[in-house]
Design a protein around this motif. Structure first.
Motif, short mmCIF file in Angstrom:
data_model
loop_
_atom_site.label_atom_id
_atom_site.label_comp_id
_atom_site.label_asym_id
_atom_site.label_seq_id
_atom_site.Cartn_x
_atom_site.Cartn_y
_atom_site.Cartn_z
N PHE A 65 0.78 -1.16 0.19
CA PHE A 65 -0.12 0.08 -0.17
C PHE A 65 0.85 1.36 -0.15
O PHE A 65 0.22 2.35 -0.06
N GLY A 66 2.10 1.00 -0.12
CA GLY A 66 3.16 2.09 -0.12
C GLY A 66 2.97 2.94 1.23
O GLY A 66 3.45 4.30 1.17
N LEU A 126 -4.40 4.50 3.48
CA LEU A 126 -4.44 3.09 3.32
C LEU A 126 -5.60 2.94 2.33
O LEU A 126 -5.79 2.16 1.52
N LYS A 127 -6.84 3.61 2.67
CA LYS A 127 -7.91 3.32 2.01
C LYS A 127 -7.80 3.91 0.65
O LYS A 127 -8.44 3.15 -0.55
N SER A 128 -7.21 5.10 0.35
CA SER A 128 -7.08 5.53 -1.05
C SER A 128 -5.96 4.40 -1.98
O SER A 128 -6.48 4.20 -3.04
N ALA A 129 -5.03 3.93 -1.31
CA ALA A 129 -4.16 2.84 -1.96
C ALA A 129 -5.04 1.66 -2.07
O ALA A 129 -4.91 1.05 -3.30
N LEU A 130 -5.91 1.29 -1.33
CA LEU A 130 -6.89 0.23 -1.38
C LEU A 130 -7.58 0.36 -2.55
O LEU A 130 -7.82 -0.79 -3.71
N LEU A 131 -8.21 1.33 -2.82
CA LEU A 131 -9.09 1.66 -3.81
C LEU A 131 -8.55 1.64 -5.37
O LEU A 131 -8.81 1.00 -6.30
N SER A 132 -7.36 2.24 -5.11
CA SER A 132 -6.34 2.34 -6.39
C SER A 132 -6.04 0.94 -6.96
O SER A 132 -6.02 0.58 -8.03
N LEU A 133 -5.59 0.07 -5.86
CA LEU A 133 -5.14 -1.32 -6.11
C LEU A 133 -6.27 -2.11 -6.65
O LEU A 133 -6.17 -3.19 -7.69
N HIS A 162 -8.45 -5.72 -10.12
CA HIS A 162 -9.93 -6.39 -9.65
C HIS A 162 -10.12 -7.31 -10.83
O HIS A 162 -9.82 -6.97 -12.12
N PRO A 163 -10.29 -8.82 -10.63
CA PRO A 163 -10.41 -9.78 -11.70
C PRO A 163 -11.78 -9.41 -12.71
O PRO A 163 -11.43 -9.63 -13.84
N TYR A 202 -5.43 -5.45 3.30
CA TYR A 202 -5.99 -4.21 3.79
C TYR A 202 -6.80 -4.64 5.36
O TYR A 202 -6.78 -3.82 6.18
N GLN A 203 -7.33 -5.84 5.43
CA GLN A 203 -7.98 -6.26 6.29
C GLN A 203 -7.08 -6.25 7.70
O GLN A 203 -7.43 -5.87 8.86
N VAL A 204 -5.68 -6.73 7.47
CA VAL A 204 -4.91 -6.67 8.29
C VAL A 204 -4.36 -5.56 8.94
O VAL A 204 -4.30 -5.26 9.99
N LEU A 205 -4.15 -4.47 8.10
CA LEU A 205 -3.66 -3.14 8.32
C LEU A 205 -4.82 -2.32 8.85
O LEU A 205 -4.43 -1.41 9.29
N SER A 206 -5.88 -2.48 8.51
CA SER A 206 -6.89 -1.55 8.96
C SER A 206 -7.34 -1.77 10.53
O SER A 206 -8.13 -1.04 10.97
N HIS A 207 -7.03 -2.74 11.01
CA HIS A 207 -7.45 -3.04 12.40
C HIS A 207 -6.14 -2.99 13.32
O HIS A 207 -5.00 -3.83 13.01
#
Length: 174
Positions: free
Chosen positions: A11-12, A24-31, A36-37, A57-62
């Motif tokens: 996530f940079g 984190l959220k911004s990087a998630l959306l970009s990735l 996305h398949p 994302y789940q790991v880093l967001s909590h």
């Protein structure tokens, strides 16, 4: 090419407990847009990459899972299922749990939530200090307590949601 060395690199973000959740959220959306398949040729690699992104994302967001992940990156074995041996903490958690289970009162739920958030912040600070000082046993203990508090917050949110769905929304919002 993404840095896959660790979830932070994915996530940079710098490897740290205190992260910028908006970044984190911004990087998630970009990735997600990139990997996305449905947006790329759906193959096993793209599906695996999308799954890795969501898991990271789940790991880093909590706070609790981020703390455990940092300990793992530092070579510390963490068994979050191991019991907490702090009886004062456990008594306090039992009292909060009983209060949560026996109330439908908005004010009481807000008080419990505020108290749990404050305790989570205390444990987060404790984790950061011990992690930086490489006091691993204390950092692991703080991580276990963060996990306990995180589950309590989930249960508080579930109780509020349940009350809202039962038509008690007048009691929960003023």
């Amino acid at each position: 090419m993404m840095n896959k060395a660790n979830f932070f690199g994915l996530f940079g973000l710098p490897i740290a407990f205190d992260i910028d959740k908006n970044a984190l959220k911004s990087a998630l959306l970009s990735l997600q847009k990139q990997h996305h398949p449905d947006r790329v040729d759906a193959n096993k690699a793209s599906t695996n990459q999308a799954s890795l992104i969501n898991h990271a994302y789940q790991v880093l967001s909590h706070a609790d899972s981020r703390a455990a992940y940092l300990l793992e990156l530092s070579g510390q074995a963490v068994d979050l299922s191991q019991s907490i041996n702090d009886w004062d903490f456990l008594d306090e958690m039992m009292d909060l749990r009983i209060r949560l289970d026996t109330t439908d009162d908005k004010t009481v739920l807000e008080q419990i939530s505020s108290q749990v958030h404050a305790l989570s912040q205390e444990q987060s600070t404790r984790f950061m200090q011990n992690y930086q000082n490489q006091a691993w046993a204390e950092a692991i203990d703080a991580t276990r307590k963060l996990q306990f508090l995180g589950k309590l917050l989930v249960d508080i949110d579930a109780k509020v949601t349940k009350l809202l769905s039962q038509g008690h929304d007048d009691d929960l919002y003023v």
